[in-house]
Design a protein around this motif. Sequence first.
Motif, PDB file in Angstrom:
ATOM      1  N   ILE A  26       0.632  -1.135   0.045  1.00  0.00           N
ATOM      2  CA  ILE A  26      -0.053   0.118   0.061  1.00  0.00           C
ATOM      3  C   ILE A  26       0.886   1.372  -0.025  1.00  0.00           C
ATOM      4  O   ILE A  26       0.609   2.127  -0.933  1.00  0.00           O
ATOM      5  CB  ILE A  26      -0.938  -0.094   1.170  1.00  0.00           C
ATOM      6  CG1 ILE A  26      -1.824  -1.238   1.056  1.00  0.00           C
ATOM      7  CG2 ILE A  26      -1.888   1.373   1.363  1.00  0.00           C
ATOM      8  CD1 ILE A  26      -3.096  -0.909  -0.101  1.00  0.00           C
ATOM      9  N   ASP A  27       1.968   1.339   0.892  1.00  0.00           N
ATOM     10  CA  ASP A  27       2.822   2.310   0.786  1.00  0.00           C
ATOM     11  C   ASP A  27       3.350   2.557  -0.537  1.00  0.00           C
ATOM     12  O   ASP A  27       3.676   3.570  -1.029  1.00  0.00           O
ATOM     13  CB  ASP A  27       3.646   2.033   1.867  1.00  0.00           C
ATOM     14  CG  ASP A  27       4.899   3.242   2.086  1.00  0.00           C
ATOM     15  OD1 ASP A  27       4.761   4.412   2.727  1.00  0.00           O
ATOM     16  OD2 ASP A  27       6.060   3.246   1.352  1.00  0.00           O
ATOM     17  N   MET A  28       3.966   1.253  -1.141  1.00  0.00           N
ATOM     18  CA  MET A  28       4.346   1.674  -2.354  1.00  0.00           C
ATOM     19  C   MET A  28       3.656   2.021  -3.663  1.00  0.00           C
ATOM     20  O   MET A  28       3.956   2.815  -4.484  1.00  0.00           O
ATOM     21  CB  MET A  28       5.041   0.254  -2.924  1.00  0.00           C
ATOM     22  CG  MET A  28       5.831   0.048  -4.183  1.00  0.00           C
ATOM     23  SD  MET A  28       6.150  -1.599  -4.604  1.00  0.00           S
ATOM     24  CE  MET A  28       4.559  -2.117  -5.234  1.00  0.00           C
ATOM     25  N   ILE A  29       2.284   1.531  -3.443  1.00  0.00           N
ATOM     26  CA  ILE A  29       1.375   1.969  -4.376  1.00  0.00           C
ATOM     27  C   ILE A  29       0.993   3.620  -4.036  1.00  0.00           C
ATOM     28  O   ILE A  29       0.822   4.345  -5.221  1.00  0.00           O
ATOM     29  CB  ILE A  29       0.025   1.317  -4.225  1.00  0.00           C
ATOM     30  CG1 ILE A  29       0.329  -0.149  -4.743  1.00  0.00           C
ATOM     31  CG2 ILE A  29      -1.182   2.073  -5.083  1.00  0.00           C
ATOM     32  CD1 ILE A  29      -0.874  -1.390  -4.389  1.00  0.00           C
ATOM     33  N   ALA A  30       0.831   3.957  -3.033  1.00  0.00           N
ATOM     34  CA  ALA A  30       0.634   5.332  -2.566  1.00  0.00           C
ATOM     35  C   ALA A  30       1.681   6.223  -3.281  1.00  0.00           C
ATOM     36  O   ALA A  30       1.484   7.383  -3.800  1.00  0.00           O
ATOM     37  CB  ALA A  30       0.392   5.665  -1.221  1.00  0.00           C
ATOM     38  N   HIS A  31       2.984   5.973  -3.092  1.00  0.00           N
ATOM     39  CA  HIS A  31       3.874   6.834  -3.525  1.00  0.00           C
ATOM     40  C   HIS A  31       4.203   6.617  -5.040  1.00  0.00           C
ATOM     41  O   HIS A  31       4.464   7.525  -5.767  1.00  0.00           O
ATOM     42  CB  HIS A  31       5.415   6.431  -2.827  1.00  0.00           C
ATOM     43  CG  HIS A  31       5.106   7.094  -1.418  1.00  0.00           C
ATOM     44  ND1 HIS A  31       4.741   6.021  -0.227  1.00  0.00           N
ATOM     45  CD2 HIS A  31       5.545   8.120  -1.027  1.00  0.00           C
ATOM     46  CE1 HIS A  31       4.848   6.720   0.698  1.00  0.00           C
ATOM     47  NE2 HIS A  31       5.287   8.159   0.577  1.00  0.00           N
ATOM     48  N   LYS A  81      -5.968   5.233 -13.017  1.00  0.00           N
ATOM     49  CA  LYS A  81      -4.869   4.933 -11.959  1.00  0.00           C
ATOM     50  C   LYS A  81      -5.034   4.183 -10.789  1.00  0.00           C
ATOM     51  O   LYS A  81      -4.242   3.440 -10.230  1.00  0.00           O
ATOM     52  CB  LYS A  81      -4.074   6.370 -11.663  1.00  0.00           C
ATOM     53  CG  LYS A  81      -3.370   7.151 -13.006  1.00  0.00           C
ATOM     54  CD  LYS A  81      -2.939   8.151 -12.273  1.00  0.00           C
ATOM     55  CE  LYS A  81      -2.083   9.100 -13.517  1.00  0.00           C
ATOM     56  NZ  LYS A  81      -1.381  10.440 -13.010  1.00  0.00           N
ATOM     57  N   LEU A  82      -6.374   4.409 -10.197  1.00  0.00           N
ATOM     58  CA  LEU A  82      -6.675   3.666  -9.187  1.00  0.00           C
ATOM     59  C   LEU A  82      -6.915   2.220  -9.606  1.00  0.00           C
ATOM     60  O   LEU A  82      -6.494   1.387  -8.581  1.00  0.00           O
ATOM     61  CB  LEU A  82      -8.261   4.352  -8.665  1.00  0.00           C
ATOM     62  CG  LEU A  82      -8.053   5.091  -7.624  1.00  0.00           C
ATOM     63  CD1 LEU A  82      -9.708   5.822  -7.347  1.00  0.00           C
ATOM     64  CD2 LEU A  82      -7.606   4.803  -6.395  1.00  0.00           C
ATOM     65  N   GLU A  83      -7.333   2.128 -10.608  1.00  0.00           N
ATOM     66  CA  GLU A  83      -7.593   0.801 -11.213  1.00  0.00           C
ATOM     67  C   GLU A  83      -6.116  -0.198 -11.305  1.00  0.00           C
ATOM     68  O   GLU A  83      -6.249  -1.203 -10.965  1.00  0.00           O
ATOM     69  CB  GLU A  83      -8.651   0.558 -12.306  1.00  0.00           C
ATOM     70  CG  GLU A  83      -9.766   0.904 -12.238  1.00  0.00           C
ATOM     71  CD  GLU A  83     -10.516  -0.052 -11.115  1.00  0.00           C
ATOM     72  OE1 GLU A  83     -10.072  -1.150 -11.054  1.00  0.00           O
ATOM     73  OE2 GLU A  83     -11.276   0.476 -10.443  1.00  0.00           O
ATOM     74  N   ALA A  84      -5.184   0.682 -11.656  1.00  0.00           N
ATOM     75  CA  ALA A  84      -3.848   0.119 -12.142  1.00  0.00           C
ATOM     76  C   ALA A  84      -3.186  -0.285 -10.548  1.00  0.00           C
ATOM     77  O   ALA A  84      -2.620  -1.111 -10.447  1.00  0.00           O
ATOM     78  CB  ALA A  84      -3.038   1.285 -12.830  1.00  0.00           C
ATOM     79  N   GLY A  85      -3.390   0.530  -9.689  1.00  0.00           N
ATOM     80  CA  GLY A  85      -2.716   0.572  -8.372  1.00  0.00           C
ATOM     81  C   GLY A  85      -3.723  -0.733  -7.618  1.00  0.00           C
ATOM     82  O   GLY A  85      -2.911  -1.514  -7.003  1.00  0.00           O
TER      83      GLY A  85
END
Length: 598
Positions: A356-361, A384-388
Amino acid sequence: MAEESNPQVIQNMDNKKLQDANAFVSDEQYTQARLLYQELANDYPDNPEIRYLLGICLYQEKDFSQAMESFIKAIELNPRKPEYRVWLARCLELNGQRLNAIKVLESALELDPDNLEALSWKSKLHILNFEDKQAIKHLQHAVSLQPSNDNNLAGYALALGRRGRYEEALQLINKAIQITPKNADYYTKLGDIHRSNGNVDEAVRAYETALDIEPTRMETYHKLAATKKISDPNDKLIKEMERAISSSMTVTDRSYLLFALGKAYNNCKEWDKAFAYFDKANMLVQSKYDPTQHSKEVSRMEEIFNINYLKDNTSSQVSEFTPIFIVGMPRSGTTLTDQVLASHSRVHSVGESLLIDMIAHGLCQENTRTTEYPDCLADLSVEKLEAGRKLYIDEVSKEAGDAEFIIDKLPYNYLYLGLIYKLFPDAKIIHCMRSPLDNCLSCYFTRFYFSEYTWAHSLEYIGKYYRDYLKLMHHWHTVLPVPILDVQYENVVSDFESNARRIIEFCGLEWEPGCMEFYKTKRSVVTASVVQVRQPIYSSSVDRWVPYAKHLQPLVTTLGDVLKDDAPRLQELGLKANISQSLLQRLSGFFPFLSKQN
């Protein structure tokens, strides 16, 4: 710019000077070698190999800043040499720039995917970050290239052991030990593998063997003291550590040793000695935490993740599995809750995942306007949300198999609950809580490996961080459209079965008796609670702060109104709490332990 080292240039140099410099290196006389290489670098400023050799000498002299400059110059002169980048990465890691070091090593592997030094160092850094999946990928490749490299075998074993592949890990670490029988680091790794998989006695024996080989391994003392049952202040281990404390050692090693002595004396109920050692240990840990900045970031999260922003959630996809996020302060019972749930037949835990931290950054890096979290999420596109979301599902699914429920139990994911809801509106969120003084003191007594926990080395900072954490959790309770289950550690201890059933029911699972015997569940655990979670429920961690009361005024002052329920007791123990009603009134509806009447 020179693209390749020119052997002819090296041959045409002052051979005597070069030979003398190389001889000094062979004799480990790095200062004398460095002076000669510096002269050669002045004479031949465009030769990358001389800059590289100069950098190695500076590195050996622990002048890492100058070494970095020398390696950077070598890379500028010859960008095609991966070994220059490997040494630069070493310097970056020692300067606290681990993520940049990993990126530099990635660039080295782009030049040479089979470079053993780059593979080894990159996997080592991933292991230090508890990113074992990435480490396994690189070490598998490294071991295939050089099966007899005992250092890579040992690293590979540790990463596999922490991922629960216990038998494979034992085979590899024992092979490394056979190759180099007197390597204390390998026995320490063997201890780590045993400990993370619940074999405490074997872990103790391995750590003791490591210290027999190398009595100055302070990190091993720290691990042994956290694993071994110690109740006598005259225990041999305590005496060994006290003798060692007068020796010369690095700041990091002294910190390990002081934390170990604090832990040992705490177990012996020698409260004042224990606190003195913990206090000295924390003073040695460098902290980059800025409480003012952190408070601003929390306030900004409240502004960005408001009711309207969260209500407009366009993601309606149902996950292949039900994500369960266990969040809260460290040392609040997250590992216990994780272990109870992971004992269920339909549940798999990925532990403290950094995804989650990696996706956020990662999402922030893609924002063209700002890369600052959480501002970068203000106008996040559906794509971008769907990619994350897809990245998270793909990564987790690789190890979860057919499990219907997946636990992600990184405590500081509480900072990301708004993003988690946007990614997974069907997620289950469990918030672990513990009495504030017990929770904060336990953090102070723990040497964390995550850099995100640098607030934990000052009682005042811990108090400020705790208040911000409560404030943000109140916000999530207010704005998130999904329920959050608050799990109070003290309630779990006093009535385990009903609270365990409550947790299982909240997740939409049927009760299984195995959840009552969570301590028997065979799985790898690598958190600070690795030993405790292998034991049945015990109550000795409740009111842990009381014997240390006289040392806690800075924490009590900072926590202030959070401690309303403890006010009479604090007064009894000679502590003065600054208690008002404002924060308490906002929080009491969500945190029952704050609203008891005296």
